[in-house]
Design a protein around this motif. Sequence first.
Motif, PDB file in Angstrom:
ATOM      1  N   ALA A 136      27.108  10.649  25.808  1.00 41.59           N
ATOM      2  CA  ALA A 136      27.875  10.304  27.015  1.00 41.59           C
ATOM      3  C   ALA A 136      28.850  11.412  27.392  1.00 41.59           C
ATOM      4  N   GLY A 137      28.975  12.442  26.572  1.00 45.00           N
ATOM      5  CA  GLY A 137      29.967  13.501  26.827  1.00 45.00           C
ATOM      6  C   GLY A 137      29.597  14.330  28.044  1.00 45.00           C
ATOM      7  N   GLY A 138      30.621  14.924  28.650  1.00 39.60           N
ATOM      8  CA  GLY A 138      30.402  15.803  29.810  1.00 39.60           C
ATOM      9  C   GLY A 138      29.621  15.094  30.884  1.00 39.60           C
ATOM     10  N   GLN A 139      28.625  15.765  31.384  1.00 41.41           N
ATOM     11  CA  GLN A 139      27.776  15.131  32.408  1.00 41.41           C
ATOM     12  C   GLN A 139      26.548  14.496  31.761  1.00 41.41           C
ATOM     13  N   THR A 166      26.327   9.858  18.592  1.00 39.59           N
ATOM     14  CA  THR A 166      27.367   8.831  18.543  1.00 39.59           C
ATOM     15  C   THR A 166      26.949   7.713  19.503  1.00 39.59           C
ATOM     16  N   GLU A 167      27.215   6.483  19.091  1.00 39.56           N
ATOM     17  CA  GLU A 167      26.712   5.353  19.881  1.00 39.56           C
ATOM     18  C   GLU A 167      27.806   4.582  20.588  1.00 39.56           C
ATOM     19  N   TYR A 168      29.035   4.805  20.193  1.00 42.07           N
ATOM     20  CA  TYR A 168      30.149   4.063  20.798  1.00 42.07           C
ATOM     21  C   TYR A 168      31.443   4.820  20.521  1.00 42.07           C
ATOM     22  N   GLN A 169      32.511   4.395  21.172  1.00 44.19           N
ATOM     23  CA  GLN A 169      33.809   5.023  20.961  1.00 44.19           C
ATOM     24  C   GLN A 169      34.212   4.876  19.489  1.00 44.19           C
ATOM     25  N   ASN A 170      34.737   5.912  18.912  1.00 47.97           N
ATOM     26  CA  ASN A 170      35.173   5.955  17.512  1.00 47.97           C
ATOM     27  C   ASN A 170      34.030   5.989  16.494  1.00 47.97           C
ATOM     28  N   GLY A 224      31.322  18.887  26.626  1.00 46.28           N
ATOM     29  CA  GLY A 224      32.124  17.831  27.243  1.00 46.28           C
ATOM     30  C   GLY A 224      32.768  18.340  28.513  1.00 46.28           C
ATOM     31  N   THR A 225      33.672  17.534  29.057  1.00 45.56           N
ATOM     32  CA  THR A 225      34.410  18.027  30.231  1.00 45.56           C
ATOM     33  C   THR A 225      35.544  18.919  29.765  1.00 45.56           C
ATOM     34  N   GLY A 226      36.274  18.439  28.760  1.00 47.87           N
ATOM     35  CA  GLY A 226      37.356  19.255  28.222  1.00 47.87           C
ATOM     36  C   GLY A 226      36.878  19.902  26.926  1.00 47.87           C
TER      37      GLY A 226
HETATM   38  N1  LIG Z   1      27.292   6.714  22.936  1.00 47.57           N
HETATM   39  C1  LIG Z   1      28.473   6.704  23.544  1.00 47.57           C
HETATM   40  N2  LIG Z   1      28.653   6.040  24.714  1.00 47.57           N
HETATM   41  C2  LIG Z   1      29.838   6.040  25.350  1.00 47.57           C
HETATM   42  N3  LIG Z   1      30.924   6.709  24.923  1.00 47.57           N
HETATM   43  C3  LIG Z   1      30.819   7.397  23.782  1.00 47.57           C
HETATM   44  C4  LIG Z   1      29.589   7.441  23.038  1.00 47.57           C
HETATM   45  N4  LIG Z   1      29.779   8.244  21.969  1.00 47.57           N
HETATM   46  C5  LIG Z   1      31.063   8.632  22.012  1.00 47.57           C
HETATM   47  N5  LIG Z   1      31.697   8.140  23.092  1.00 47.57           N
HETATM   48  C6  LIG Z   1      33.063   8.363  23.569  1.00 47.57           C
HETATM   49  O1  LIG Z   1      33.048   9.342  24.601  1.00 47.57           O
HETATM   50  C7  LIG Z   1      34.391   9.782  24.792  1.00 47.57           C
HETATM   51  C8  LIG Z   1      34.426  11.166  25.378  1.00 47.57           C
HETATM   52  O2  LIG Z   1      34.064  12.110  24.443  1.00 47.57           O
HETATM   53  P1  LIG Z   1      34.480  13.644  24.600  1.00 47.57           P
HETATM   54  O3  LIG Z   1      35.918  13.773  24.926  1.00 47.57           O
HETATM   55  O4  LIG Z   1      34.005  14.351  23.410  1.00 47.57           O
HETATM   56  O5  LIG Z   1      33.644  14.118  25.843  1.00 47.57           O
HETATM   57  P2  LIG Z   1      34.154  14.534  27.282  1.00 47.57           P
HETATM   58  O6  LIG Z   1      32.976  14.681  28.139  1.00 47.57           O
HETATM   59  O7  LIG Z   1      35.048  15.720  27.208  1.00 47.57           O
HETATM   60  O8  LIG Z   1      34.933  13.272  27.688  1.00 47.57           O
HETATM   61  P3  LIG Z   1      36.228  13.092  28.534  1.00 47.57           P
HETATM   62  O9  LIG Z   1      36.008  13.818  29.809  1.00 47.57           O
HETATM   63  O10 LIG Z   1      36.277  11.587  28.657  1.00 47.57           O
HETATM   64  O11 LIG Z   1      37.350  13.642  27.708  1.00 47.57           O
HETATM   65  C9  LIG Z   1      35.067   9.614  23.448  1.00 47.57           C
HETATM   66  O12 LIG Z   1      36.134   8.730  23.602  1.00 47.57           O
HETATM   67  C10 LIG Z   1      33.985   8.988  22.568  1.00 47.57           C
HETATM   68  O13 LIG Z   1      34.494   7.997  21.715  1.00 47.57           O
END
Ligand SMILES: Nc1ncnc2c1ncn2[C@@H]1O[C@H](COP(=O)(O)OP(=O)(O)OP(=O)(O)O)[C@@H](O)[C@H]1O
Length: 497
Positions: A136-139, A166-170, A224-226
């Motif tokens: 779910a990270g980034g796009q 990863t399948e869920y938050q945390n 990710g985005t950040g």
């Molecule tokens: N399978 C999943 N489905 C949904 N969210 C998830 C999954 N796996 C992890 N996450 C959550 O996705 C969130 C974002 O992760 P991360 O910061 O690494 O990516 P990001 O694209 O930079 O996100 P953000 O822009 O929200 O900061 C984290 O809080 C993480 O717990």
Amino acid sequence: MTMTTTALRVTNDHDQAVELRYNGEAITFAGEGAAAMPTRDRNCMIMLPNATKPSAVSPIDNHHVLHVSAKANTLFLNALCKREGKKRTGLQLVKLRYILSSEQSAEADRFCEVVMAGVYKGLVQRKRLKVLINPAGGQGRARTIFDEQVRPIFNAAQCTVDVQCTEYQNHALEIAKQLDITAYDCLVTVSGDGIIHEALNGFLLREDALEALQKVPLGVIPAGTGNALSICMLGEKAGFDPVQTALQIIKGKPMALDLCSVTYADKRYYSFLSHNYGMTAYADLATEPLRWMGDARTVLGLVKEIMARSTYPMEAHLDVVETDKQKIKASYKAARAAAANSSSAETSPDAAAEPCTLEHTLPALDTPTPESWTVVRDDVAFFLTSKVPWLARGMLSHPCALPNDGLLDLLLVRGNPSIGKQLDVFGKVEKGEHLDSSIVEYYKVKSFRLRPIQTKKKAYVAIDGEHAPAETFQVETHPRLARVLCVNDTYVDTCPK
Ligand SMILES: Nc1ncnc2c1ncn2[C@@H]1O[C@H](COP(=O)(O)OP(=O)(O)OP(=O)(O)O)[C@@H](O)[C@H]1O
């Protein structure tokens, strides 16, 4: 000290002779068959040694050689080389194959041994990688980025790759908490900074937290985005490049990272990036519904706050180490030079450092802070502490931040300066030039306590870019608690003149 050159004569499949030479720093090719015509497959360019055009890959320096081995009359050489062509930039995976005669087996083994020892000097070969991908990270492109651009490089370096999505938050926190730390040389995150935050907190929940953090360094693939940590290690461009960051995991050394403990009345956890209160927290968190806008959403949030001349009352107690910007810049330069010196020394840079501990030394949240601390009671535009120079691409907010000085950099704008002055600060933050603005205070602090004062306007606190309660909390730095694989001795140079 000059090293003698080791050479191996091989042939290509047109029966042309090629001599591979290794001088301790790079591999070069000589002889009739040294020229090669690139042929492409989906993920890499395979240089077939049977064509006539000159190869542009030679020499291949130590840093870019991934693996060399000899097996069943074939010599395999995998490396990352500069892309050819006007429009192409960056690195591309190259695989070379040469033919060995049956009598050459021992000589070829010896050649491979010398090259592998040279190109992995002081490093772990064939790393065992636990890879966490956040789909779910980034796009939502993390999986594709990994499969198409990163995995082929790990394979070419003969790393063992154990992938888990990863399948869920945390979930990343749970995985790090349970990880068999004897089975892996690195925990790789393929996502943004959120997954790194979770992985570190997972390690810190273990009984053997210190051992786990020291034994299993992080590896960062930005998807990710950040991707602040990645940018700080490699710069704004390479820090967003899956190939450069994959190479960093293969050829990087563990770099010590300070972590911070964040204590609220009812919980304690750890941060590695930032603690943010005021309009900068608003810009990060209150604009989340505008995610579709990309990076522009935070700019919009800031401009809205500046135009509204928002301020946020707070009381901060600071264990201040330095407040003079010129002195901070001077010690930043000295620390960079020291990091470079210790990494070029024979002993590891970590050998001289104090052993890290997890001891918490701050007074309890409901007791007074030490008298020596500085108290700031004011309306502020923002209060933003960071362990990293870049909090996002184009946001070099803390140009003197260092990975392991045991300190946090505090950026503070008090009161309600004119709209012009505030816009000027945000205009200059891209290059870190806001530091010299008269409205910007920049301190080095060891620890702090922050009490957001509630008003009618909703206040935001962001810790490592995530929502946190706008209630009293305190932060203590824990020097060198974690490690991350990095090809440089410290973060890239960011301090303005
Ligand atoms: N399978 C999943 N489905 C949904 N969210 C998830 C999954 N796996 C992890 N996450 C959550 O996705 C969130 C974002 O992760 P991360 O910061 O690494 O990516 P990001 O694209 O930079 O996100 P953000 O822009 O929200 O900061 C984290 O809080 C993480 O717990």
